[in-house]
Design a protein around this motif. Sequence first.
Motif, PDB file in Angstrom:
ATOM      1  N   GLU A  32       8.511  -0.764   6.205  1.00  0.00           N
ATOM      2  CA  GLU A  32       7.585   0.361   6.310  1.00  0.00           C
ATOM      3  C   GLU A  32       8.270   1.663   5.891  1.00  0.00           C
ATOM      4  O   GLU A  32       7.666   2.502   5.231  1.00  0.00           O
ATOM      5  CB  GLU A  32       7.035   0.492   7.734  1.00  0.00           C
ATOM      6  N   LEU A  33       9.545   1.811   6.245  1.00  0.00           N
ATOM      7  CA  LEU A  33      10.298   2.992   5.839  1.00  0.00           C
ATOM      8  C   LEU A  33      10.367   3.072   4.312  1.00  0.00           C
ATOM      9  O   LEU A  33      10.163   4.138   3.724  1.00  0.00           O
ATOM     10  CB  LEU A  33      11.707   2.962   6.430  1.00  0.00           C
ATOM     11  N   ALA A  34      10.631   1.961   3.657  1.00  0.00           N
ATOM     12  CA  ALA A  34      10.681   1.926   2.195  1.00  0.00           C
ATOM     13  C   ALA A  34       9.333   2.299   1.590  1.00  0.00           C
ATOM     14  O   ALA A  34       9.262   3.039   0.607  1.00  0.00           O
ATOM     15  CB  ALA A  34      11.117   0.549   1.716  1.00  0.00           C
ATOM     16  N   SER A  35       8.261   1.825   2.184  1.00  0.00           N
ATOM     17  CA  SER A  35       6.926   2.138   1.704  1.00  0.00           C
ATOM     18  C   SER A  35       6.623   3.634   1.831  1.00  0.00           C
ATOM     19  O   SER A  35       6.073   4.252   0.916  1.00  0.00           O
ATOM     20  CB  SER A  35       5.892   1.312   2.486  1.00  0.00           C
ATOM     21  N   VAL A  36       7.002   4.219   2.974  1.00  0.00           N
ATOM     22  CA  VAL A  36       6.767   5.647   3.202  1.00  0.00           C
ATOM     23  C   VAL A  36       7.573   6.485   2.210  1.00  0.00           C
ATOM     24  O   VAL A  36       7.057   7.424   1.604  1.00  0.00           O
ATOM     25  CB  VAL A  36       7.125   6.029   4.663  1.00  0.00           C
ATOM     26  N   ILE A  37       8.846   6.145   2.021  1.00  0.00           N
ATOM     27  CA  ILE A  37       9.699   6.894   1.081  1.00  0.00           C
ATOM     28  C   ILE A  37       9.170   6.745  -0.340  1.00  0.00           C
ATOM     29  O   ILE A  37       9.123   7.716  -1.103  1.00  0.00           O
ATOM     30  CB  ILE A  37      11.162   6.427   1.177  1.00  0.00           C
ATOM     31  N   SER A  38       8.742   5.555  -0.704  1.00  0.00           N
ATOM     32  CA  SER A  38       8.216   5.310  -2.040  1.00  0.00           C
ATOM     33  C   SER A  38       6.973   6.166  -2.304  1.00  0.00           C
ATOM     34  O   SER A  38       6.849   6.782  -3.361  1.00  0.00           O
ATOM     35  CB  SER A  38       7.878   3.838  -2.216  1.00  0.00           C
ATOM     36  N   ALA A  39       6.082   6.229  -1.334  1.00  0.00           N
ATOM     37  CA  ALA A  39       4.868   7.047  -1.480  1.00  0.00           C
ATOM     38  C   ALA A  39       5.222   8.525  -1.569  1.00  0.00           C
ATOM     39  O   ALA A  39       4.636   9.278  -2.349  1.00  0.00           O
ATOM     40  CB  ALA A  39       3.919   6.790  -0.314  1.00  0.00           C
ATOM     41  N   TRP A  40       6.193   8.961  -0.781  1.00  0.00           N
ATOM     42  CA  TRP A  40       6.593  10.370  -0.758  1.00  0.00           C
ATOM     43  C   TRP A  40       7.312  10.755  -2.047  1.00  0.00           C
ATOM     44  O   TRP A  40       7.064  11.797  -2.632  1.00  0.00           O
ATOM     45  CB  TRP A  40       7.491  10.623   0.451  1.00  0.00           C
ATOM     46  N   ALA A  41       8.218   9.890  -2.521  1.00  0.00           N
ATOM     47  CA  ALA A  41       9.021  10.205  -3.699  1.00  0.00           C
ATOM     48  C   ALA A  41       8.237   9.998  -4.993  1.00  0.00           C
ATOM     49  O   ALA A  41       8.568  10.589  -6.009  1.00  0.00           O
ATOM     50  CB  ALA A  41      10.290   9.359  -3.707  1.00  0.00           C
ATOM     51  N   GLY A  42       7.216   9.189  -4.944  1.00  0.00           N
ATOM     52  CA  GLY A  42       6.374   8.974  -6.114  1.00  0.00           C
ATOM     53  C   GLY A  42       7.096   8.293  -7.264  1.00  0.00           C
ATOM     54  O   GLY A  42       7.702   8.941  -8.092  1.00  0.00           O
ATOM     55  N   GLY A  43       7.062   6.997  -7.290  1.00  0.00           N
ATOM     56  CA  GLY A  43       7.620   6.293  -8.429  1.00  0.00           C
ATOM     57  C   GLY A  43       8.791   5.381  -8.117  1.00  0.00           C
ATOM     58  O   GLY A  43       9.155   4.560  -8.937  1.00  0.00           O
ATOM     59  N   ILE A  44       9.409   5.539  -6.968  1.00  0.00           N
ATOM     60  CA  ILE A  44      10.503   4.636  -6.617  1.00  0.00           C
ATOM     61  C   ILE A  44       9.872   3.335  -6.120  1.00  0.00           C
ATOM     62  O   ILE A  44       9.033   3.350  -5.232  1.00  0.00           O
ATOM     63  CB  ILE A  44      11.409   5.232  -5.526  1.00  0.00           C
ATOM     64  N   GLU A  45      10.288   2.237  -6.704  1.00  0.00           N
ATOM     65  CA  GLU A  45       9.704   0.950  -6.344  1.00  0.00           C
ATOM     66  C   GLU A  45      10.046   0.605  -4.893  1.00  0.00           C
ATOM     67  O   GLU A  45      11.199   0.667  -4.478  1.00  0.00           O
ATOM     68  CB  GLU A  45      10.233  -0.126  -7.292  1.00  0.00           C
ATOM     69  N   SER A  46       9.038   0.245  -4.149  1.00  0.00           N
ATOM     70  CA  SER A  46       9.201  -0.059  -2.733  1.00  0.00           C
ATOM     71  C   SER A  46      10.187  -1.195  -2.500  1.00  0.00           C
ATOM     72  O   SER A  46      10.998  -1.147  -1.587  1.00  0.00           O
ATOM     73  CB  SER A  46       7.847  -0.392  -2.109  1.00  0.00           C
ATOM     74  N   GLN A  47      10.155  -2.226  -3.341  1.00  0.00           N
ATOM     75  CA  GLN A  47      11.056  -3.367  -3.173  1.00  0.00           C
ATOM     76  C   GLN A  47      12.510  -2.953  -3.374  1.00  0.00           C
ATOM     77  O   GLN A  47      13.396  -3.407  -2.670  1.00  0.00           O
ATOM     78  CB  GLN A  47      10.686  -4.500  -4.139  1.00  0.00           C
ATOM     79  N   THR A  48      12.755  -2.066  -4.325  1.00  0.00           N
ATOM     80  CA  THR A  48      14.115  -1.559  -4.553  1.00  0.00           C
ATOM     81  C   THR A  48      14.613  -0.832  -3.316  1.00  0.00           C
ATOM     82  O   THR A  48      15.757  -1.010  -2.891  1.00  0.00           O
ATOM     83  CB  THR A  48      14.136  -0.608  -5.770  1.00  0.00           C
ATOM     84  N   LEU A  49      13.757  -0.004  -2.730  1.00  0.00           N
ATOM     85  CA  LEU A  49      14.129   0.711  -1.510  1.00  0.00           C
ATOM     86  C   LEU A  49      14.374  -0.252  -0.353  1.00  0.00           C
ATOM     87  O   LEU A  49      15.310  -0.071   0.414  1.00  0.00           O
ATOM     88  CB  LEU A  49      13.045   1.717  -1.135  1.00  0.00           C
ATOM     89  N   GLU A  50      13.522  -1.261  -0.220  1.00  0.00           N
ATOM     90  CA  GLU A  50      13.710  -2.256   0.844  1.00  0.00           C
ATOM     91  C   GLU A  50      15.075  -2.920   0.714  1.00  0.00           C
ATOM     92  O   GLU A  50      15.793  -3.084   1.705  1.00  0.00           O
ATOM     93  CB  GLU A  50      12.612  -3.324   0.788  1.00  0.00           C
ATOM     94  N   ASN A  51      15.437  -3.296  -0.503  1.00  0.00           N
ATOM     95  CA  ASN A  51      16.726  -3.947  -0.728  1.00  0.00           C
ATOM     96  C   ASN A  51      17.876  -3.008  -0.383  1.00  0.00           C
ATOM     97  O   ASN A  51      18.855  -3.413   0.241  1.00  0.00           O
ATOM     98  CB  ASN A  51      16.850  -4.405  -2.175  1.00  0.00           C
TER      99      ASN A  51
END
Length: 109
Positions: A32-51
Amino acid sequence: MTLSEADFSAQLTTGARLRPHLTLQLAYGYQELASVISAWAGGIESQTLENLIAYITQSDDLWLAYLIGHLELESLELYGQNNILMLTQALAQHPYRLDDFTTSQDYVA
């Protein structure tokens, strides 16, 4: 900007706006943290952030100690002082009394 405790609790998972340009959002788990950051940053892939978040959470204390030490040395080199001294100086510029804070809202007002 006033936010009641009930509104704060209701908005916390979607983003409670505390002040202009300051929103607090609670995220459960690194997905969920990765999803929130991805939405906020606009364009960072959620899966990359999760990893990345999963990798960071598996780090040991030595890595954390290295990171903190690096930041402290950078502050000493750039500013000639450590983070505690910089915080003390910043707080000295703004009069405050901890006794005046009775609710969590007082800290963000």
